[in-house]
Design an enzyme around this catalytic site. Structure first.
Site, PDB file in Angstrom:
ATOM      1  N   ASN A  98       0.842  -1.201   0.000  1.00 46.59           N
ATOM      2  CA  ASN A  98       0.000   0.000   0.000  1.00 46.59           C
ATOM      3  C   ASN A  98       0.870   1.241   0.000  1.00 46.59           C
ATOM      4  OD1 ASN A  98      -2.841   1.031   0.286  1.00 46.59           O
ATOM      5  ND2 ASN A  98      -1.814   2.173   1.921  1.00 46.59           N
ATOM      6  N   TYR A 142       0.417   9.973   4.627  1.00 47.63           N
ATOM      7  CA  TYR A 142       0.083  10.262   6.018  1.00 47.63           C
ATOM      8  C   TYR A 142       1.196  11.141   6.573  1.00 47.63           C
ATOM      9  CZ  TYR A 142      -1.810   5.563   4.891  1.00 47.63           C
ATOM     10  OH  TYR A 142      -2.372   4.469   4.273  1.00 47.63           O
ATOM     11  N   ARG A 143       0.848  12.299   7.089  1.00 47.79           N
ATOM     12  CA  ARG A 143       1.857  13.255   7.547  1.00 47.79           C
ATOM     13  C   ARG A 143       2.694  12.676   8.688  1.00 47.79           C
ATOM     14  NH1 ARG A 143      -2.682  16.166  10.560  1.00 47.79           N
ATOM     15  NH2 ARG A 143      -2.347  15.491  12.698  1.00 47.79           N
ATOM     16  N   TRP A 193      -1.311   7.798  10.353  1.00 48.86           N
ATOM     17  CA  TRP A 193      -2.339   7.115   9.566  1.00 48.86           C
ATOM     18  C   TRP A 193      -3.569   6.998  10.441  1.00 48.86           C
ATOM     19  CZ3 TRP A 193       2.039   3.311   8.724  1.00 48.86           C
ATOM     20  CH2 TRP A 193       2.230   2.482   9.837  1.00 48.86           C
ATOM     21  N   GLU A 232      -1.356   0.855  -5.176  1.00 48.49           N
ATOM     22  CA  GLU A 232      -1.232   2.186  -5.771  1.00 48.49           C
ATOM     23  C   GLU A 232      -0.150   2.239  -6.844  1.00 48.49           C
ATOM     24  OE1 GLU A 232      -1.873   1.703  -2.602  1.00 48.49           O
ATOM     25  OE2 GLU A 232      -3.505   3.061  -2.031  1.00 48.49           O
ATOM     26  N   ASP A 248      -4.616  21.984  10.049  1.00 47.46           N
ATOM     27  CA  ASP A 248      -5.061  20.959   9.105  1.00 47.46           C
ATOM     28  C   ASP A 248      -5.879  21.517   7.945  1.00 47.46           C
ATOM     29  OD1 ASP A 248      -5.199  18.195   8.344  1.00 47.46           O
ATOM     30  OD2 ASP A 248      -5.094  17.712  10.479  1.00 47.46           O
TER      31      ASP A 248
HETATM   32  C1  LIG Z   1      -1.394  16.563   1.727  1.00 49.03           C
HETATM   33  C2  LIG Z   1      -2.163  15.421   2.295  1.00 49.03           C
HETATM   34  C3  LIG Z   1      -1.961  15.019   3.601  1.00 49.03           C
HETATM   35  C4  LIG Z   1      -2.654  13.949   4.147  1.00 49.03           C
HETATM   36  N1  LIG Z   1      -2.412  13.581   5.443  1.00 49.03           N
HETATM   37  C5  LIG Z   1      -3.041  12.506   5.953  1.00 49.03           C
HETATM   38  C6  LIG Z   1      -2.747  12.081   7.273  1.00 49.03           C
HETATM   39  O1  LIG Z   1      -1.928  12.666   7.979  1.00 49.03           O
HETATM   40  N2  LIG Z   1      -3.398  10.969   7.749  1.00 49.03           N
HETATM   41  C7  LIG Z   1      -4.306  10.280   7.004  1.00 49.03           C
HETATM   42  O2  LIG Z   1      -4.827   9.274   7.462  1.00 49.03           O
HETATM   43  N3  LIG Z   1      -4.620  10.684   5.743  1.00 49.03           N
HETATM   44  C8  LIG Z   1      -3.999  11.778   5.207  1.00 49.03           C
HETATM   45  N4  LIG Z   1      -4.295  12.191   3.929  1.00 49.03           N
HETATM   46  C9  LIG Z   1      -5.327  11.466   3.164  1.00 49.03           C
HETATM   47  C10 LIG Z   1      -4.811  10.133   2.668  1.00 49.03           C
HETATM   48  O3  LIG Z   1      -3.633  10.307   1.942  1.00 49.03           O
HETATM   49  C11 LIG Z   1      -5.852   9.440   1.809  1.00 49.03           C
HETATM   50  O4  LIG Z   1      -6.959   9.145   2.631  1.00 49.03           O
HETATM   51  C12 LIG Z   1      -5.350   8.169   1.141  1.00 49.03           C
HETATM   52  O5  LIG Z   1      -6.353   7.646   0.307  1.00 49.03           O
HETATM   53  C13 LIG Z   1      -4.917   7.138   2.143  1.00 49.03           C
HETATM   54  O6  LIG Z   1      -4.424   5.998   1.469  1.00 49.03           O
HETATM   55  P1  LIG Z   1      -4.922   4.536   1.859  1.00 49.03           P
HETATM   56  O7  LIG Z   1      -6.341   4.439   1.386  1.00 49.03           O
HETATM   57  O8  LIG Z   1      -4.004   3.664   1.082  1.00 49.03           O
HETATM   58  O9  LIG Z   1      -4.796   4.402   3.321  1.00 49.03           O
HETATM   59  C14 LIG Z   1      -3.600  13.269   3.363  1.00 49.03           C
HETATM   60  C15 LIG Z   1      -3.821  13.674   2.053  1.00 49.03           C
HETATM   61  C16 LIG Z   1      -3.119  14.737   1.511  1.00 49.03           C
HETATM   62  C17 LIG Z   1      -3.369  15.141   0.107  1.00 49.03           C
HETATM   63 MN   LIG Z   2      -4.421   2.220  -0.453  1.00 47.70          MN
END
Ligand SMILES: Cc1cc2nc3c(=O)[nH]c(=O)nc-3n(C[C@H](O)[C@H](O)[C@H](O)COP(=O)(O)O)c2cc1C
Ligand SMILES: [Mn+2]
Length: 535
Positions: free
Chosen positions: A184, A188-189, A202, A286, A335
């Site tokens: 995956n 996630y920041r 996450w 991805e 945020d």
């Molecule tokens: C700039 C940016 C920062 C993000 N930060 C977070 C974060 O800190 N934690 C989180 O859970 N999702 C964050 N997201 C959203 C996730 O990247 C998004 O939900 C993504 O689909 C997660 O991937 P996954 O489905 O493989 O878990 C962020 C998105 C962007 C564009």
């Molecule tokens: Mn994913």
């Protein structure tokens, strides 16, 4: 632009060159501090459209970073519709949706001619899957640091004054599902705690969080009698009823390892970075999505200290692990809701090795009050996911997630209504659809309402509803960033059925026509319009 002229960007540098060539990049030679100053500049540029400039301004390459001689920082790379299209190499974001639709409509070919016609499509599919390259062909291995490294050797930003520290804001986080082996990529920041430790934000409903829970379930089975720390109990409480003993992952129980391996890449080609934010189903890697978007496979290379693969062209790679039972306060962080998210416990990332290209470019973004760079990424997701939503909810005509609704707070959806109660069925369908589960308010309108026109939507919704009758409340998971829900991560959602009401729905009064001039009068006025001199 278009597919014929550009071939996928190899890496961040190829993308920076393309941005430059398109006049979409500003080189900042003035010394600028990664602490707050870069964020202030990026914020003003993001909002420049509001002051009459081009919406989203330019991408920014800071080439004189205070405290980091020789470093460069790229920001706002996706921060306008034009750059988002350039990043995905399309003339319109709906083109990507069109390519997905074409794939979804694949049916068995009829006859030889049918088979021949399918060949280009099959060739395209072949380009989706990642390739493996050796370390010597991987620019991300130009420098390998196994000891005494520091993540703060990169110009990590502090974004807002009340932030809990400096945050890596554009990291692509790679984990592997312990059960299926699927990889995956999620964004996630990461809050920097010290030279070799960061937070790992996450959220609990995201895919990497589930990977961690899978490991935890397995480990808990392994020592069901063993000591369970408070931190682990807390994470366990989030698992499916905590019934680890009945979990089918007994095989994994043999694994005594207390870690989930994680690799993080910063600075990749735009399709790969974008794929990390796409709300893909957990079973879809991805890397395949990135390959599909750029029509060129992603080259992967094996990590040095963990059993994971990373994009070979990445600027920076952080390898490491998350301990299964370790949590630490993360935040506050300004945020994308426009508010600070307060402190909360999240897993901790321990870095075991850093590899990077020579003179790496550090990629960053900031989030905050919209519109920001992520608004444009979100709009791309909205367009690209429409055909996928239609697979489950074929009556959907169009959707709009207004930027100020920060994606999870508001979705406007138009439907082709064919039966009583369909608007409510669509709401529940959306709440059941992956990350659309977080949608706090859903407005459903009829197909003849342009959902992109928020004025028209306001007129329809407020005219068409009997509020008590037409509002649907439900309970469910809530985005972790929501500060208003009664409990963290759990609360209510609302749908408004603003479609015209039918007899079959108990509405017996006649429903009025909307006002519009007849075509022949319009044509007659068109004919004399110029002469009237009213333009
Ligand atoms: C700039 C940016 C920062 C993000 N930060 C977070 C974060 O800190 N934690 C989180 O859970 N999702 C964050 N997201 C959203 C996730 O990247 C998004 O939900 C993504 O689909 C997660 O991937 P996954 O489905 O493989 O878990 C962020 C998105 C962007 C564009
Ligand atoms: Mn994913």
């Amino acid at each position: 632009m278009g597919r014929g002229t550009v071939l996928g960007y190899e890496d961040l540098r190829g993308w920076i060159k393309a941005l430059d060539k398109a006049g979409e990049l500003k080189h900042i030679l003035e010394p600028v501090d990664p602490i707050l100053e870069m964020a202030e500049i990026a914020d003003r540029v993001s909002k420049s459209g509001k002051r009459g400039g081009p919406a989203g301004g330019s991408a920014l390459l800071f080439e004189n970073v205070k405290g980091y001689p020789g470093s460069r920082v790229l920001m706002n790379q996706f921060g306008s519709e034009r750059r988002m299209k350039l990043a995905l190499e399309v003339d319109s974001l709906d083109d990507v949706a069109g390519r997905i639709e074409a794939l979804l409509q694949l049916k068995s070919p009829e006859g030889l001619l049918g088979k021949l016609k399918m060949l280009p499509m099959l060739a395209e599919v072949g380009r989706f899957f990642p390739r493996t390259v050796t370390a010597k062909d991987a620019p991300c291995k130009q420098v390998i640091l196994r000891e005494n490294f520091s993540v703060l050797d990169f110009p990590v930003l502090q974004c807002w004054p009340l932030d809990g520290g400096r945050f890596i804001t554009l990291p692509c986080v790679i984990t592997r599902d312990p059960r299926s082996g699927k990889r995956n990529l999620g964004m996630y920041r990461m809050q920097v705690y010290d030279h070799q430790t960061t937070g790992m934000h996450w959220q609990r409903q995201k895919v990497a969080a589930e990977h961690l829970r899978e490991r935890l379930r397995a480990a808990a089975v392994a020592d069901a009698s063993g000591d369970v720390t408070a931190a682990r109990v807390r994470v366990m409480a989030e698992t499916a009823g905590g019934t680890t003993a009945q979990n089918p992952v007994i095989a994994l129980a043999q694994n005594k390892d207390r870690r989930l391996e994680v690799a993080v890449v910063i600075g990749t080609d735009p399709a790969t970075t974008f794929s990390a934010i796409v709300p893909a189903p957990p079973e879809v890697e991805e890397f395949v999505i990135a390959g599909f978007l750029r029509q060129m496979p992603v080259d992967l290379v094996q990590c040095e200290t963990v059993d994971l693969q990373v994009p070979a062209n990445a600027e920076i790679v952080l390898e490491g692990y998350v301990e299964l039972d370790e949590l630490r306060m993360e935040g506050p962080f300004g945020d994308h809701t426009g508010f600070y998210t307060m402190e909360e416990e999240y897993p901790v990332f321990h870095i075991t090795c850093i590899t990077h290209r020579k003179d790496p470019v550090y990629a960053a973004t900031i989030v905050g009050k919209p519109p920001m760079e992520d608004a444009w990424m979100g709009k791309a997701v909205e367009r690209i996911f429409l055909p996928l939503m239609r697979l489950t909810l074929p009556e959907i005509v169009d959707i709009n997630l207004p930027v100020e609704g920060v994606f999870h707070n508001l979705m406007i959806v138009s439907i082709r209504k064919s039966y009583a109660g369909q608007a409510r069925k669509v709401m529940h369908g959306i709440w059941a659809l992956g990350q659309a589960m977080f949608t706090k308010c859903i407005l459903v309108v009829d197909e003849d309402c342009d959902v992109q026109d928020v004025g028209e939507v306001t007129l329809r919704v407020t005219n068409n509803i009997d509020p008590e009758r037409d509002i649907q409340f439900t309970m469910g998971p809530i985005d972790s960033l929501d500060h208003a829900s009664r409990l963290p991560n759990y609360g209510s959602k609302m749908g408004i059925d603003a479609t015209r009401k039918w007899k079959a729905e108990g509405f017996t009064r006649p429903w009025p026509q909307m006002i519009g001039m007849d075509p022949s009068t319009r044509a007659r006025v068109d004919a004399i319009w110029k002469k009237l001199g009213l333009d």
